[in-house]
Design an enzyme around this catalytic site. Structure first.
Site, PDB file in Angstrom:
ATOM      1  N   THR A 197     -35.413  -1.697  23.967  1.00 48.26           N
ATOM      2  CA  THR A 197     -34.648  -1.505  22.732  1.00 48.26           C
ATOM      3  C   THR A 197     -35.158  -0.322  21.923  1.00 48.26           C
ATOM      4  O   THR A 197     -34.367   0.433  21.332  1.00 48.26           O
ATOM      5  CB  THR A 197     -34.730  -2.777  21.864  1.00 48.26           C
ATOM      6  OG1 THR A 197     -34.219  -3.882  22.602  1.00 48.26           O
ATOM      7  CG2 THR A 197     -33.955  -2.613  20.572  1.00 48.26           C
ATOM      8  N   CYS A 233     -33.857 -11.739  26.791  1.00 46.29           N
ATOM      9  CA  CYS A 233     -33.522 -10.463  27.440  1.00 46.29           C
ATOM     10  C   CYS A 233     -34.656  -9.453  27.315  1.00 46.29           C
ATOM     11  O   CYS A 233     -34.517  -8.306  27.752  1.00 46.29           O
ATOM     12  CB  CYS A 233     -32.236  -9.883  26.869  1.00 46.29           C
ATOM     13  SG  CYS A 233     -30.746 -10.570  27.636  1.00 46.29           S
ATOM     14  N   PHE A 234     -35.758  -9.821  26.678  1.00 43.03           N
ATOM     15  CA  PHE A 234     -36.995  -9.030  26.658  1.00 43.03           C
ATOM     16  C   PHE A 234     -36.791  -7.635  26.058  1.00 43.03           C
ATOM     17  O   PHE A 234     -37.375  -6.664  26.521  1.00 43.03           O
ATOM     18  CB  PHE A 234     -37.563  -8.917  28.083  1.00 43.03           C
ATOM     19  CG  PHE A 234     -37.450 -10.189  28.858  1.00 43.03           C
ATOM     20  CD1 PHE A 234     -38.296 -11.250  28.591  1.00 43.03           C
ATOM     21  CD2 PHE A 234     -36.449 -10.358  29.805  1.00 43.03           C
ATOM     22  CE1 PHE A 234     -38.164 -12.450  29.270  1.00 43.03           C
ATOM     23  CE2 PHE A 234     -36.311 -11.555  30.476  1.00 43.03           C
ATOM     24  CZ  PHE A 234     -37.172 -12.594  30.211  1.00 43.03           C
ATOM     25  N   CYS A 235     -35.961  -7.560  25.031  1.00 41.53           N
ATOM     26  CA  CYS A 235     -35.674  -6.278  24.371  1.00 41.53           C
ATOM     27  C   CYS A 235     -35.193  -5.232  25.378  1.00 41.53           C
ATOM     28  O   CYS A 235     -35.549  -4.057  25.290  1.00 41.53           O
ATOM     29  CB  CYS A 235     -36.907  -5.769  23.626  1.00 41.53           C
ATOM     30  SG  CYS A 235     -37.389  -6.787  22.231  1.00 41.53           S
ATOM     31  N   ASN A 236     -34.406  -5.681  26.352  1.00 42.23           N
ATOM     32  CA  ASN A 236     -33.841  -4.772  27.352  1.00 42.23           C
ATOM     33  C   ASN A 236     -32.459  -5.286  27.723  1.00 42.23           C
ATOM     34  O   ASN A 236     -32.249  -5.835  28.797  1.00 42.23           O
ATOM     35  CB  ASN A 236     -34.748  -4.697  28.582  1.00 42.23           C
ATOM     36  CG  ASN A 236     -34.365  -3.570  29.530  1.00 42.23           C
ATOM     37  OD1 ASN A 236     -33.208  -3.150  29.586  1.00 42.23           O
ATOM     38  ND2 ASN A 236     -35.327  -3.091  30.294  1.00 42.23           N
TER      39      ASN A 236
END
Length: 780
Positions: A55, A324-327
């Site tokens: 992100t 979503c793990f900042c992705n």
């Protein structure tokens, strides 16, 4: 110099700019890069980034957009085809600067993207997009350098943001941007902070920056104490492991083993236990890092929500990352989530970082495990044993329990998905004998023996019934209240009553007090299971709360608020909400400290701060701003249904070793209101209920966590219960519903009583159906 040495380069080639983290380093690049905006005589710049990016990389486009520079997302497959984007010879001399950013290692899947792209793009062999100009490379190395060596002498990217926390686990507030000295003179600086100016004038627009690139861009005082610690971190890392190449081989071996074992796990019907999201087969550490991303499946191939997997893992002392793990780009690519799905999920109430893991049965994210230099083979085995224990032991024959009417749809997901309430407790449930509910002698009961004036009571009931007309069942039996519990001290034992006044925050005195540690942080049964052995009771006539515990003299606390000058006012947090409280004094603090064997204090919510409003949907009630909460986590009340408990019991009895009484199950669920309805789980289809003159809004299900594994009589843990609940309920751990109440204003207090009839109103999109026969299976 020790940092540069770690990355096989020198101060002649790179400069280190210390930042507060990797994100700050990326923001610095976006602000300082020599962009050429649209609308000038020169060809304009482009910011290109791989869609499989963090992100913080994608967020750079917010800055470039403000500078009138276009951003272009590039899919990984498009880079491999970009040789076709070669420019004609007359356009190859253009010097317009463009920036391409990509991760050395995907933080989502562990895929390692070729470091050779740096040389190929800078040489013109590859072009992210077909446009004349000079390409500069931002290599996001935060995930990569935590377990792999990076040689900047060979792979000379222009910008390399890193996080030291990801390398050592310490310090958390320090990162760096490594800048290639060839581009450093081109960087632009607008803001200048302390220590960055060689000279400037306060009265005129004159500023001359320092010559050193690091000093020019390190605004204010750097975290010099943490910087000093870095040398020791690198030295210890080298001494313990032998270097990054050995860490790379070690962590990959663990990931390869775990991946191989996970891939082979099957249910008895041959269905896979997990779905792994990967671009590789984990055969080569040069293309795959020590990250495994997956979702757990049931025997029918349906995804089990990541929040449920996380709760189960915590029972085994395993920490996993979920979501979503900042992705978002990688998450969409691997899970098949469209742009429209992301927007629909947002409308359904799902936001990044919450516990809404399934919408319309489709996953909103996944589970990720990562291995570091301290990870061991035993850690990998522990994780695999956890998956096998929770998915392959006894659960293959479980029949999921669902409410009898409808499944959750996108439209019916609550605006703010409720997380775990400390009122929600549960624990191991083997075979249970069916004793009468009224024979519960283990919990103190209290009756007010109070009756409202009949005329006024009837008029209020009539007013309520005009607003909320109950749904009629075909031949259905009435729904009644069987038990009422309040929990004066948060996370302590229940106080059972037969009737009780209702205040503007719920049951009077429910969760008005809580125990905090010496740092003022709320203590719950998660940290201290023995709290359930503390038994508070309320004496309204004497206006005191009496507190008892085995081996301790009883102690009392006045119900009158201490508003004197000697009251110590303090701020505390309950589920991220700030609440103002006051300390109940040294005497009671000493009592709790002695019983729990650790320093702690009892605090009470201050009356001038009893307006912590509820932000969920309150359709049909007054403004949400007028509905206040005590020290609860989610809502004013928690309701459970005896019929649901009995049906759940039949499904989980086989998994547990010792039988439990029905009363014990009720205590473990820690509800405020227990009802007896004809149908199990029918409460999940209610939108509103009325009990006597009181009207309640249903604000969502209670999602259970590991506290339900604590025996409320002994304080002992049994992780089997949460596993049983998840298996029995079919990929979720919801049990019970949250209620909010807007008390009616009248000349007498509202009273909630055992034996009162409950009048439910179904959700708008729910059909009224007759009760299913015993031969019918529960439909979704």
């Amino acid at each position: 110099f020790r940092i540069l040495q770690h990355f096989h380069t020198t101060a002649e080639d790179y400069t280190i700019i210390f930042t507060s983290g990797c994100t700050a380093a990326l923001k610095l690049v976006a602000e300082a890069f020599p962009w050429i905006p649209e609308g000038t005589k020169q060809p304009s710049s482009r910011f290109c980034y791989l869609t499989d990016s963090h992100t913080s990389v994608v967020g750079m486009r917010g800055i470039t957009a403000s500078m009138n520079v276009l951003s272009v997302p590039i899919k990984p497959k498009e880079i491999l085809l970009s040789e076709k984007n070669r420019l004609p010879a007359e356009e190859q001399n253009c010097t317009t600067p463009h920036l391409f950013s990509y991760p050395a290692q995907s933080n989502f899947s562990g895929t390692k993207y070729p470091l050779s792209w740096i040389r190929d793009i800078k040489s013109g062999k590859l072009h992210p997009i077909k446009i004349p100009g000079k390409w500069f490379i931002l290599l996001d190395a935060a995930s990569y350098v935590s377990s792999s060596p990076l040689d900047l002498g060979v792979h000379q990217a222009d910008f390399i943001p890193i996080s030291f926390y990801k390398i050592f686990g310490f310090p958390t507030g320090l990162g760096a941007l490594l800048v290639n000295n060839r581009i450093a003179p081109l960087l632009r600086k607008t803001y200048f902070g302390g220590g960055t100016a060689a000279a400037y004038l306060a009265g005129e627009d004159f500023y001359f920056p320092r010559k050193s690139i690091a000093e020019r861009f390190e605004d204010g005082t750097v975290s010099f104490l943490d910087i000093i610690a870095l040398k020791h971190g690198f030295d210890v890392l080298e001494k313990l492991t032998g270097g990054m190449e050995k860490i790379k081989q070690h962590t990959f071996a663990l990931a390869h083993y775990t991946y191989t074992m996970l891939s082979t796990l099957k249910y008895s019907n041959g269905a896979p236990v997990v779905r792994i999201y990967s671009d590789t087969d984990f055969s080569n550490p040069d293309v795959q890092g020590p990250i495994i991303n997956f979702n757990v499946l049931d025997e029918n191939g349906e995804v089990i929500g990541f929040s449920q997997v996380d709760k189960m893992a915590s029972l085994y002392n395993i920490h996993v990352r979920t979501g979503c793990f900042c992705n978002t780009g990688a998450c969409q690519m691997h899970l098949g989530i469209s742009n429209e799905d992301i927007q629909r999920n947002l409308q359904a109430g799902h936001v990044c970082g919450d516990d809404i893991d399934l919408v319309d049965g489709r996953p909103t994210g996944s589970v990720r495990i990562s291995f570091g230099y301290m990870s061991s083979f035993e850690d990998a085995q522990t994780f695999l044993k956890f998956i096998m224990a929770t998915r392959l032991s006894k659960s293959d024959n479980e029949i999921p329990l669902e409410s009898p009417v409808t499944k959750l749809t996108t439209e019916s997901v609550p605006d703010d998905h409720p997380s775990f309430n400390s009122a929600c407790k549960l624990s191991p449930v083997p075979h249970i004998s069916d004793r009468e509910l009224g024979n519960n002698s283990s919990t103190t009961k209290m009756s007010l023996n109070w009756q409202p004036p009949e005329v006024e009571a009837e008029s209020i009931r009539a007013a309520v019934s005009e607003i909320a007309v109950p749904t009629c069942r075909r031949g259905g039996k009435p729904v009644t209240v069987t038990n009422i519990y309040l929990y004066p001290i948060k996370s302590c034992s229940a106080f059972e009553v037969t009737e009780w006044p209702v205040g503007n925050q719920g049951l009077l005195y429910d969760r008005n007090w809580m125990v905090v540690n010496q740092n003022g942080v709320c203590m719950t049964q998660k940290q201290e299971p023995r709290l359930c052995l503390v038994k508070p009771s309320i004496d309204l006539k004497q206006k005191v709360m009496v507190i008892q515990a085995e081996g301790m003299d009883e102690i009392s606390v006045s119900l009158e608020e201490n508003t004197g000058k000697e009251a110590v006012i303090c701020e505390s947090k309950v589920c991220s909400h700030r609440v103002k409280t006051y300390d109940c004094g040294e005497r009671i603090a000493g009592w709790f400290s002695m019983f729990l064997g650790r320093p702690c204090r009892l605090i009470r919510q201050s009356s001038d701060m009893k307006n912590r409003s509820h932000q969920k949907n309150t359709k049909g009630l007054a403004s949400a701003a007028n509905i206040s909460l005590s020290l609860v986590n989610e809502a004013q009340y928690l309701l459970i249904n005896v019929a649901s408990i009995l049906q759940l019991k039949e499904h989980i009895a086989a998994r547990l070793e010792e039988p439990l009484e029905i009363e014990e199950l009720i205590r473990r669920f820690r509800a405020n209101i227990v009802i007896s309805a004809p149908e199990s789980f029918e409460e999940e289809e209610w939108a509103e209920i009325s009990i006597g003159a009181l009207r309640f809004q249903v604000v969502g299900p209670c999602s259970r966590c590991q506290i339900i594994c604590i025996d409320q009589q002994s304080g002992e843990r049994n992780k089997e219960f949460l596993q049983s609940l998840s298996a029995a309920r079919g990929r979720k751990t919801n049990f019970g519903i949250y209620l909010m109440n807007q008390p009616l204003h009248s000349s007498f207090p509202d009273i909630l009583s055992v034996g009162s009839q409950v009048l439910p109103v179904l959700k708008e999109n729910t059909e009224i159906q007759p009760p299913a026969s015993t031969e019918e299976k529960c439909s979704g």
